[in-house]
Write an enzyme that holds these catalytic residues in place. Structure first.
Site, short mmCIF file in Angstrom:
data_model
loop_
_atom_site.label_atom_id
_atom_site.label_comp_id
_atom_site.label_asym_id
_atom_site.label_seq_id
_atom_site.Cartn_x
_atom_site.Cartn_y
_atom_site.Cartn_z
N CYS A 1 -0.50 1.41 7.31
CA CYS A 1 -1.01 1.67 5.97
C CYS A 1 -2.31 2.46 6.00
O CYS A 1 -2.51 3.36 5.17
CB CYS A 1 -1.18 0.35 5.21
N GLU B 1 0.82 -1.21 0.00
CA GLU B 1 0.00 0.00 0.00
C GLU B 1 0.86 1.26 0.00
O GLU B 1 0.59 2.22 -0.74
CB GLU B 1 -0.92 0.05 1.24
#
Length: 158
Positions: free
Chosen positions: A89, A58
């Site tokens: 993330c 991510e």
């Protein structure tokens, strides 16, 4: 879970990146970032390869997308990832102002979007996003399960 044909196509691309990460002995997670239903960036897990604990799929996709768009804020984007994001993330997703998160497998131990924490949905922060989980869940979960099953086999004493 309302998934569109394009959601499935982008998740399949993320799964392809996750498989590539597994080949490099990284936890198989892949991410695709889109804007207006067009791919603008991608990432695969690389913390071992890069010697970087923040090199999650991510984060790499967000960094590449921000560079592509020339701004650390990337509103209007959708992030597709094969595993529910962790706390780190989700923090980056919030700071980047991602509009929508679509993920595959749920992570009951460390999932920070819906499973363990509800970052981005809980109204505690100034940015909220649409979150859809379970898209291509079976394939995403199987990829992770097989990866860790093989890793355990390799690490068994002989």
């Amino acid at each position: 879970m309302n998934s569109t044909e394009s959601d499935i196509q982008f998740m399949e691309q993320a799964l392809s990146l996750a498989r590539a990460a597994a080949v490099r002995n990284e936890v198989p997670v892949g991410a695709i970032l889109t804007l207006n239903n067009r791919l603008i960036a991608e990432g695969m897990n690389s913390p071992i390869t890069r010697c970087d604990p923040t090199a999650h799929a991510e984060i790499i996709a967000l960094r590449n997308g921000a560079a592509q768009l020339g701004n650390y804020r990337i509103p209007g984007t959708t992030l597709y990832v094969t595993l529910e994001p962790c706390i780190m993330c989700m923090g980056a997703i919030i700071h980047a102002r991602v509009e929508r998160l679509v993920f595959g497998a749920y992570d009951p131990k460390t999932g920070a979007a819906v499973s363990r924490y509800t970052i981005g949905r809980d109204q505690l922060l100034n940015h909220h996003l649409e979150i859809s989980g379970g898209i291509c869940e079976t394939q995403s979960a199987a990829l992770l399960q097989n990866f860790f099953k093989e890793r355990r086999k390799k690490n068994r004493p002989k």
